[in-house]
Design an enzyme around this catalytic site. Sequence first.
Site, short mmCIF file in Angstrom:
data_model
loop_
_atom_site.label_atom_id
_atom_site.label_comp_id
_atom_site.label_asym_id
_atom_site.label_seq_id
_atom_site.Cartn_x
_atom_site.Cartn_y
_atom_site.Cartn_z
N LYS A 159 0.84 -1.21 0.00
CA LYS A 159 0.00 0.00 0.00
C LYS A 159 0.87 1.26 0.00
O LYS A 159 0.53 2.25 -0.63
CB LYS A 159 -0.94 0.01 1.21
CG LYS A 159 -2.14 -0.93 1.07
CD LYS A 159 -3.11 -0.41 0.03
CE LYS A 159 -4.42 -1.15 -0.07
NZ LYS A 159 -4.39 -2.58 -0.22
N LYS A 187 -3.74 -12.64 -9.91
CA LYS A 187 -4.84 -12.51 -8.94
C LYS A 187 -5.94 -11.62 -9.49
O LYS A 187 -5.69 -10.47 -9.86
CB LYS A 187 -4.29 -11.93 -7.63
CG LYS A 187 -5.35 -11.87 -6.54
CD LYS A 187 -4.88 -11.18 -5.27
CE LYS A 187 -6.09 -10.82 -4.43
NZ LYS A 187 -5.92 -9.64 -3.62
N LYS A 195 -10.02 -6.20 -7.87
CA LYS A 195 -10.55 -4.92 -8.33
C LYS A 195 -9.59 -3.79 -7.99
O LYS A 195 -9.61 -2.75 -8.62
CB LYS A 195 -11.94 -4.65 -7.76
CG LYS A 195 -12.01 -4.71 -6.26
CD LYS A 195 -13.45 -4.69 -5.79
CE LYS A 195 -13.53 -4.92 -4.30
NZ LYS A 195 -13.53 -6.32 -3.89
P1 ADP Z 1 -9.64 -7.25 -3.90
O1 ADP Z 1 -8.25 -7.83 -3.98
O2 ADP Z 1 -10.40 -7.41 -5.18
O3 ADP Z 1 -9.63 -5.81 -3.39
P2 ADP Z 1 -10.38 -8.08 -1.24
O4 ADP Z 1 -8.98 -7.78 -0.82
O5 ADP Z 1 -11.46 -7.19 -0.71
O6 ADP Z 1 -10.43 -8.12 -2.82
O7 ADP Z 1 -10.70 -9.60 -0.86
C1 ADP Z 1 -11.72 -10.09 -0.01
C2 ADP Z 1 -11.60 -11.60 0.20
O8 ADP Z 1 -11.58 -12.26 -1.06
C3 ADP Z 1 -10.32 -12.06 0.93
O9 ADP Z 1 -10.62 -13.20 1.72
C4 ADP Z 1 -9.40 -12.42 -0.18
O10 ADP Z 1 -8.45 -13.39 0.20
C5 ADP Z 1 -10.37 -13.00 -1.20
N1 ADP Z 1 -9.88 -12.80 -2.57
C6 ADP Z 1 -9.79 -11.64 -3.24
N2 ADP Z 1 -9.31 -11.84 -4.49
C7 ADP Z 1 -9.08 -13.17 -4.60
C8 ADP Z 1 -8.59 -14.02 -5.63
N3 ADP Z 1 -8.26 -13.54 -6.81
N4 ADP Z 1 -8.50 -15.35 -5.39
C9 ADP Z 1 -8.86 -15.86 -4.19
N5 ADP Z 1 -9.33 -15.13 -3.17
C10 ADP Z 1 -9.44 -13.80 -3.36
#
Ligand code: ADP
Length: 331
Positions: A111, A194, A197
């Site tokens: 970050k 990965k 968003k």
């Molecule tokens: P983003 O990376 O899209 O901002 P978040 O960090 O809010 O998503 O993720 C919320 C939950 O979803 C967490 O438990 C995270 O481990 C899971 N998660 C997010 N992206 C993935 C992914 N590509 N594959 C598996 N789990 C994911």
Amino acid sequence: MDIVASGIRPTGFLHLGNYFGALRNFIKMQNENKCFFFIADYHSLTTHPHPSDLQTNVRNVLIDYIAAGLDPEKATIYVQSDVPQVCELSLLLSMNVYVGELQRVASFKEKVRRQPNNVNAGLLNYPVLMAADILLHRADKVPVGKDQEQHLEMTRDFAQRFNHIYQQEYFKLPVAYNFGNELVKIPGLDGSTKMSKSDNEASCIYLSDAPEVVRKKVMRAVSDSGPTEPGQPKSQAVENLFLLMKAVSTPDTVQYFEDQYQACQIRYGDMKKQLANDMIAFLQPIYERILELRSKSDYISKVAREGAEKARESASKTVRDVREIIGFKAL
Ligand code: ADP
Ligand code: TRP
């Protein structure tokens, strides 16, 4: 019966990564455990401080939760900021957390790279608030995707430290959990490893994407110029298409395209068409329920209200215990 706690930050609609990494496990776990699933809106303030989006995003995630199969009769579903006890627990835990260890966390360092003009203390403190979310319900298991593993390790460290300092086995040491096997990582449509968003909106398939949107995104997914000799290793982008297919298609379908790849006869256009159809079929029931729930505003508010009440009950008890253990007493 195990206690389960987990949450997702409301930074937009949920995508297939969120579904396979987290939400699918929430749904499976709600039948046999005491579950607390929340929408981590305090956490979203570290990167998305827009008051105008906050309520809409929270509501949309709650709708996605229920549409995907979370049942408010089985699990306690709530909005994090409706349970402010988590702030007190976070503060109390933070007294035994070292700034150095927070500065070394991979997600914090990332970050700092990404938003150098907004390295706020909330970002640094993120793992403490997350530990408080989990310890607030004295959870045993935490369903999350692979990227959250380090945060879970820290939660265990903080819990163990608390138990050690106060010489009581009060907190259990919660583990990251994925139903049946390893933690998963769903790749993006843009060739990245990965789906996220935060990285690239276009790499995501949202649970609320209309079928024609899903088709368009999948057909535009990155691939390569195709294998030229048998046994050639797959490029990341093509490996991603196979991983996505494994998530939504039958094993036979995956095997068919695997054989085509190995024989250097694969046509990515055909593979993407199949992948789009299978994704649309997979998402159809969820998508329909999302549309239905969007018009049931009263029901959504009721779920949030009732969830908050149940969560506050569990949270208050923990905070009361912790205050007593620490030594706060009425004069
Ligand atoms: P983003 O990376 O899209 O901002 P978040 O960090 O809010 O998503 O993720 C919320 C939950 O979803 C967490 O438990 C995270 O481990 C899971 N998660 C997010 N992206 C993935 C992914 N590509 N594959 C598996 N789990 C994911
Ligand atoms: N940090 C998680 C994410 O980015 C969201 C989250 C906040 C969480 N508090 C939590 C996950 C507690 C599990 C348990 O996805």
